[in-house]
Design a protein around this motif. Structure first.
Motif, mmCIF file in Angstrom:
data_model
loop_
_atom_site.group_PDB
_atom_site.id
_atom_site.type_symbol
_atom_site.label_atom_id
_atom_site.label_comp_id
_atom_site.label_asym_id
_atom_site.label_seq_id
_atom_site.Cartn_x
_atom_site.Cartn_y
_atom_site.Cartn_z
ATOM 1 N N GLY A 276 0.816 -1.205 0.000
ATOM 2 C CA GLY A 276 0.000 0.000 0.000
ATOM 3 C C GLY A 276 0.853 1.259 0.000
ATOM 4 O O GLY A 276 0.526 2.243 -0.667
ATOM 5 N N ILE A 277 1.966 1.225 0.721
ATOM 6 C CA ILE A 277 2.889 2.369 0.735
ATOM 7 C C ILE A 277 3.459 2.611 -0.656
ATOM 8 O O ILE A 277 3.481 3.745 -1.149
ATOM 9 C CB ILE A 277 4.040 2.113 1.742
ATOM 10 N N SER B 21 1.968 9.293 5.994
ATOM 11 C CA SER B 21 0.687 9.056 5.332
ATOM 12 C C SER B 21 -0.377 8.860 6.397
ATOM 13 O O SER B 21 -0.199 8.065 7.321
ATOM 14 C CB SER B 21 0.751 7.815 4.434
ATOM 15 N N GLY B 22 -1.468 9.580 6.283
ATOM 16 C CA GLY B 22 -2.564 9.445 7.236
ATOM 17 C C GLY B 22 -3.467 8.265 6.948
ATOM 18 O O GLY B 22 -4.520 8.106 7.567
ATOM 19 N N VAL B 23 -3.038 7.419 6.001
ATOM 20 C CA VAL B 23 -3.820 6.235 5.620
ATOM 21 C C VAL B 23 -2.926 5.005 5.714
ATOM 22 O O VAL B 23 -1.815 4.985 5.175
ATOM 23 C CB VAL B 23 -4.364 6.356 4.184
ATOM 24 N N SER B 24 -3.386 3.976 6.404
ATOM 25 C CA SER B 24 -2.677 2.697 6.450
ATOM 26 C C SER B 24 -3.502 1.650 5.715
ATOM 27 O O SER B 24 -4.650 1.900 5.332
ATOM 28 C CB SER B 24 -2.431 2.269 7.902
ATOM 29 N N TYR B 25 -2.925 0.460 5.536
ATOM 30 C CA TYR B 25 -3.587 -0.595 4.761
ATOM 31 C C TYR B 25 -3.510 -1.898 5.538
ATOM 32 O O TYR B 25 -2.484 -2.211 6.148
ATOM 33 C CB TYR B 25 -2.916 -0.744 3.387
ATOM 34 N N VAL C 82 -12.792 -10.087 9.144
ATOM 35 C CA VAL C 82 -14.061 -10.764 8.859
ATOM 36 C C VAL C 82 -14.189 -11.119 7.382
ATOM 37 O O VAL C 82 -14.430 -12.267 7.024
ATOM 38 C CB VAL C 82 -15.256 -9.897 9.305
ATOM 39 N N SER C 83 -14.010 -10.150 6.512
ATOM 40 C CA SER C 83 -14.250 -10.370 5.085
ATOM 41 C C SER C 83 -13.041 -10.901 4.335
ATOM 42 O O SER C 83 -13.177 -11.513 3.272
ATOM 43 C CB SER C 83 -14.703 -9.059 4.427
ATOM 44 N N GLY C 84 -11.832 -10.633 4.864
ATOM 45 C CA GLY C 84 -10.621 -11.019 4.148
ATOM 46 C C GLY C 84 -10.265 -10.059 3.032
ATOM 47 O O GLY C 84 -9.332 -10.305 2.266
ATOM 48 N N ASN C 85 -10.962 -8.932 2.930
ATOM 49 C CA ASN C 85 -10.671 -7.931 1.899
ATOM 50 C C ASN C 85 -9.605 -6.953 2.390
ATOM 51 O O ASN C 85 -9.483 -6.696 3.588
ATOM 52 C CB ASN C 85 -11.933 -7.149 1.531
ATOM 53 N N ILE C 86 -8.851 -6.388 1.453
ATOM 54 C CA ILE C 86 -7.877 -5.368 1.804
ATOM 55 C C ILE C 86 -8.597 -4.023 1.904
ATOM 56 O O ILE C 86 -9.339 -3.636 1.004
ATOM 57 C CB ILE C 86 -6.748 -5.288 0.762
ATOM 58 N N LEU C 87 -8.363 -3.324 3.004
ATOM 59 C CA LEU C 87 -9.029 -2.051 3.248
ATOM 60 C C LEU C 87 -7.993 -0.957 3.499
ATOM 61 O O LEU C 87 -6.872 -1.235 3.915
ATOM 62 C CB LEU C 87 -9.939 -2.144 4.473
ATOM 63 N N ASP C 88 -8.384 0.280 3.236
ATOM 64 C CA ASP C 88 -7.562 1.391 3.696
ATOM 65 C C ASP C 88 -8.145 1.904 5.006
ATOM 66 O O ASP C 88 -9.346 1.829 5.244
ATOM 67 C CB ASP C 88 -7.469 2.504 2.651
ATOM 68 N N ASN C 89 -7.279 2.395 5.863
ATOM 69 C CA ASN C 89 -7.683 2.899 7.167
ATOM 70 C C ASN C 89 -7.236 4.351 7.289
ATOM 71 O O ASN C 89 -6.098 4.634 7.651
ATOM 72 C CB ASN C 89 -7.049 2.055 8.278
ATOM 73 N N PRO C 90 -8.112 5.307 6.980
ATOM 74 C CA PRO C 90 -7.741 6.722 7.056
ATOM 75 C C PRO C 90 -7.744 7.208 8.506
ATOM 76 O O PRO C 90 -8.587 8.007 8.918
ATOM 77 C CB PRO C 90 -8.833 7.398 6.221
ATOM 78 N N PHE C 91 -6.780 6.714 9.285
ATOM 79 C CA PHE C 91 -6.787 6.959 10.728
ATOM 80 C C PHE C 91 -6.696 8.445 11.076
ATOM 81 O O PHE C 91 -7.268 8.892 12.066
ATOM 82 C CB PHE C 91 -5.664 6.170 11.409
ATOM 83 N N TYR D 111 0.245 7.936 14.747
ATOM 84 C CA TYR D 111 0.686 6.892 13.820
ATOM 85 C C TYR D 111 -0.190 5.644 13.916
ATOM 86 O O TYR D 111 -0.955 5.454 14.864
ATOM 87 C CB TYR D 111 2.145 6.507 14.083
ATOM 88 N N GLU D 112 -0.052 4.804 12.918
ATOM 89 C CA GLU D 112 -0.514 3.416 12.919
ATOM 90 C C GLU D 112 0.703 2.587 12.545
ATOM 91 O O GLU D 112 1.562 3.057 11.791
ATOM 92 C CB GLU D 112 -1.617 3.188 11.877
ATOM 93 N N TYR D 113 0.793 1.382 13.075
ATOM 94 C CA TYR D 113 1.919 0.552 12.654
ATOM 95 C C TYR D 113 1.522 -0.910 12.533
ATOM 96 O O TYR D 113 0.546 -1.372 13.128
ATOM 97 C CB TYR D 113 3.110 0.720 13.604
ATOM 98 N N VAL D 114 2.298 -1.604 11.717
ATOM 99 C CA VAL D 114 2.124 -3.045 11.514
ATOM 100 C C VAL D 114 3.470 -3.684 11.815
ATOM 101 O O VAL D 114 4.516 -3.148 11.426
ATOM 102 C CB VAL D 114 1.706 -3.357 10.059
ATOM 103 N N GLU D 115 3.474 -4.804 12.500
ATOM 104 C CA GLU D 115 4.747 -5.442 12.803
ATOM 105 C C GLU D 115 4.730 -6.923 12.482
ATOM 106 O O GLU D 115 3.686 -7.580 12.508
ATOM 107 C CB GLU D 115 5.147 -5.224 14.262
ATOM 108 N N CYS D 116 5.909 -7.428 12.172
ATOM 109 C CA CYS D 116 6.092 -8.848 11.904
ATOM 110 C C CYS D 116 7.509 -9.198 12.338
ATOM 111 O O CYS D 116 8.479 -8.701 11.760
ATOM 112 C CB CYS D 116 5.874 -9.145 10.421
#
Length: 246
Positions: free
Chosen positions: A98-99, A183-187, A192-201, A210-215
């Protein structure tokens, strides 16, 4: 007259006493701890989420989830309840794609975007459109001088480094990886649906930094654009720096 009043008073008293007795005998009795535990155990025995033999398909039906099977992993909570989560590596790849794409990516292109663009070194890598702003923030609030080389934040000059500079140097040269994007939007993948969504936090909360994703040892951090000027540069920088250092 006095006799009538006395009789009336006695009748009223009798009615009040009867009413009180009826109230105490008919009101709902408190449920004992033992009864609560029995009810919980009965619920657990009848619920798929507490079944130790429940498989992925069973849990999808229980939670009404419709995404593809390969998106999910089963995790067990402290109380024994089984829960479905999107696999961390999938959410991580979606966030990165998404980035790079600048909008919601499609599942069919995620692997290609990831393999072509993902940074191979550890440290702090900054998305291209965010590099100048990130460089300015680090130079504004830290003692050392920083630059961005091939996307990576580097120390250009160590000018009597502060404690934060020293800690940041360890991150830059360490075994963790951070990806920064203003970016004020994360992905993400909707559970529930398994769809990719944008999150305009940022649109939802102008004070969210911020929003963050980790692995594993890696984090992708989406940093607010602060379009409404609700935050100072210092507030944004300190919050993001604390996330990186801690």
């Amino acid at each position: 007259m006095n006799k009538k009043i006395l009789i009336s008073t006695v009748c009223i008293i009798i009615l009040i006493v009867v009413g009180v007795v009826v109230f105490f005998f008919t009101r709902e009795q408190p449920v004992s701890t033992e009864e609560n535990e029995q009810s919980d155990n009965e619920m657990k025995q009848s619920s798929t989420m507490y079944d130790e033999n429940a498989n992925l398909e069973d849990l999808k039906q229980e939670y009404k989830m419709t995404g593809s099977d390969e998106l999910y992993e089963i995790q067990t909570e402290e109380d024994g309840r089984k829960v479905l989560y999107i696999k961390p590596d999938i959410n991580y790849k979606v966030a990165f794609a998404g980035i790079i794409k600048g909008t919601i990516p499609d599942f069919t292109e995620i692997d290609s975007i990831y393999e072509t663009n993902y940074p191979t070194e550890n440290g702090i890598w900054v998305e291209q459109n965010s590099r100048e702003q990130i460089r300015e923030l680090f130079n504004k609030f830290l003692s050392s001088e920083y630059e961005i080389v091939d996307g990576y934040l580097k120390i250009k000059n160590e000018n009597t480094p502060s404690e934060n500079d020293k800690k940041l140097k360890e991150i830059i040269n360490g075994d963790k990886q951070f990806i920064l994007s203003i970016s004020g939007v994360s992905y993400l993948v909707d559970t529930v649906s398994g769809n990719i969504l944008d999150n305009p936090f940022e649109e939802f909360d102008k004070y969210q930094i911020y929003e963050y994703v980790e692995c594993e040892n890696n984090k992708i951090i989406f940093i607010t654009e602060n379009n409404k000027k609700a935050l100072t540069d210092e507030e944004i920088f300190e919050s993001v720096l604390n996330l990186i250092l801690n």
